[in-house]
Design a protein around this motif. Structure first.
Motif, PDB file in Angstrom:
ATOM      1  N   ARG A  41       0.753  -1.193  -0.216  1.00 19.72           N
ATOM      2  CA  ARG A  41       0.172  -0.136  -0.065  1.00 19.72           C
ATOM      3  C   ARG A  41       0.821   1.265   0.151  1.00 19.72           C
ATOM      4  N   ILE A  42       1.692   1.293  -0.819  1.00 17.17           N
ATOM      5  CA  ILE A  42       2.711   2.425  -0.887  1.00 17.17           C
ATOM      6  C   ILE A  42       2.919   2.667  -2.499  1.00 17.17           C
ATOM      7  N   GLU A  43       3.539   3.863  -2.705  1.00 16.16           N
ATOM      8  CA  GLU A  43       3.747   4.198  -4.212  1.00 16.16           C
ATOM      9  C   GLU A  43       5.218   4.192  -4.311  1.00 16.16           C
ATOM     10  N   LEU A  44       5.969   3.362  -5.051  1.00 19.87           N
ATOM     11  CA  LEU A  44       7.093   3.075  -5.225  1.00 19.87           C
ATOM     12  C   LEU A  44       7.955   4.470  -5.871  1.00 19.87           C
ATOM     13  N   ASP A  45       9.100   4.678  -5.162  1.00 20.35           N
ATOM     14  CA  ASP A  45      10.043   5.501  -5.850  1.00 20.35           C
ATOM     15  C   ASP A  45      10.912   4.847  -6.803  1.00 20.35           C
ATOM     16  N   ASP A  46      11.892   5.592  -7.372  1.00 17.85           N
ATOM     17  CA  ASP A  46      12.679   5.267  -8.354  1.00 17.85           C
ATOM     18  C   ASP A  46      13.831   4.234  -7.792  1.00 17.85           C
ATOM     19  N   ALA A  47      14.263   4.455  -6.550  1.00 15.83           N
ATOM     20  CA  ALA A  47      15.142   3.469  -5.894  1.00 15.83           C
ATOM     21  C   ALA A  47      14.427   2.025  -5.586  1.00 15.83           C
ATOM     22  N   GLN A  48      13.145   1.848  -5.446  1.00  8.87           N
ATOM     23  CA  GLN A  48      12.348   1.069  -5.140  1.00  8.87           C
ATOM     24  C   GLN A  48      12.178   0.259  -6.531  1.00  8.87           C
ATOM     25  N   VAL A  49      11.769   0.923  -7.561  1.00  9.00           N
ATOM     26  CA  VAL A  49      11.650   0.225  -9.023  1.00  9.00           C
ATOM     27  C   VAL A  49      13.030  -0.287  -9.229  1.00  9.00           C
ATOM     28  N   VAL A  50      14.000   0.412  -9.107  1.00 10.27           N
ATOM     29  CA  VAL A  50      15.390  -0.205  -9.439  1.00 10.27           C
ATOM     30  C   VAL A  50      15.735  -1.296  -8.653  1.00 10.27           C
ATOM     31  N   ALA A  51      15.276  -1.698  -7.442  1.00  9.29           N
ATOM     32  CA  ALA A  51      15.434  -2.742  -6.696  1.00  9.29           C
ATOM     33  C   ALA A  51      14.608  -3.936  -7.292  1.00  9.29           C
ATOM     34  N   ILE A  52      13.413  -3.727  -7.616  1.00  6.30           N
ATOM     35  CA  ILE A  52      12.691  -4.606  -8.280  1.00  6.30           C
ATOM     36  C   ILE A  52      13.455  -5.190  -9.615  1.00  6.30           C
ATOM     37  N   VAL A  53      13.803  -4.221 -10.488  1.00  5.05           N
ATOM     38  CA  VAL A  53      14.618  -4.487 -11.663  1.00  5.05           C
ATOM     39  C   VAL A  53      15.731  -5.461 -11.400  1.00  5.05           C
ATOM     40  N   GLU A  54      16.532  -4.859 -10.178  1.00  3.99           N
ATOM     41  CA  GLU A  54      17.762  -5.967 -10.116  1.00  3.99           C
ATOM     42  C   GLU A  54      17.476  -7.124  -9.775  1.00  3.99           C
ATOM     43  N   LYS A  55      16.048  -7.420  -8.892  1.00  5.68           N
ATOM     44  CA  LYS A  55      15.803  -8.619  -8.610  1.00  5.68           C
ATOM     45  C   LYS A  55      15.456  -9.414  -9.759  1.00  5.68           C
ATOM     46  N   MET A  56      14.842  -8.740 -10.511  1.00  8.53           N
ATOM     47  CA  MET A  56      14.383  -9.526 -11.938  1.00  8.53           C
ATOM     48  C   MET A  56      15.388 -10.163 -12.744  1.00  8.53           C
ATOM     49  N   ILE A  57      16.407  -9.014 -12.717  1.00 10.67           N
ATOM     50  CA  ILE A  57      17.735  -9.183 -13.448  1.00 10.67           C
ATOM     51  C   ILE A  57      18.485 -10.413 -12.844  1.00 10.67           C
TER      52      ILE A  57
END
Length: 149
Positions: free
Chosen positions: A41-57
């Motif tokens: 229940r949050i709005e993700l910022d760029d750092a959190q989006v990068v963390a998701i991308v990193e995990k997917m990579i």
């Protein structure tokens, strides 16, 4: 423009260009971002989006290794294509010299005296370097610096 907005725009561009492979990967990324936002229940910022991308990579790299070991080059190629799309959303990487300078600054800032203070140093470095450097390599540099090497 936030990273999340850029990803959404890329999805629209891929739709218009009928680039189905890129579109599928971008949709996977958007779904993961939305899942995280709904769960927490949050709005993700760029750092959190990068963390998701990193995990997917990381997941893609692991899958490629497994598929190649199992002789499934066709599936490995699909994962490599997804990996190529995901890497475009990562911030520019730091050179070894830049990482070494950050490590030295963090060791000085934390007042670390030895290997027992590694946690303090990594706590300073992680937010600064996440997504921009391989944290395993950073950890090795910190160990070396704290060991007096």
């Amino acid at each position: 423009m936030s990273l999340k907005d850029q990803i959404t725009d890329d999805m629209k561009t891929a739709m218009r260009a009928k680039d189905s492979e890129r579109l599928a990967t971008v949709r996977l990324l958007i779904a993961e971002i939305k899942r995280k936002e709904v769960d927490e229940r949050i709005e993700l910022d760029d750092a959190q989006v990068v963390a998701i991308v990193e995990k997917m990579i990381k997941q893609r790299k692991d899958s490629i290794t497994q598929f190649e070991a199992g002789g499934r080059q066709d599936l490995a190629d699909i994962e490599k294509a997804e990996l190529a799309v995901l890497v475009t959303y990562m911030p520019a990487g730091l050179s070894d010299e830049e990482v070494a300078a950050e490590v030295a600054a963090a060791v000085a800032a934390s007042g670390a005296a030895g290997p027992q203070d590694m946690g303090k140093v990594m706590a300073i470095l992680k937010p600064k370097l996440a997504g921009r450097a391989d944290m395993t390599a950073v950890s090795a540099q910190v160990k070396k610096a704290l060991a007096g090497g």
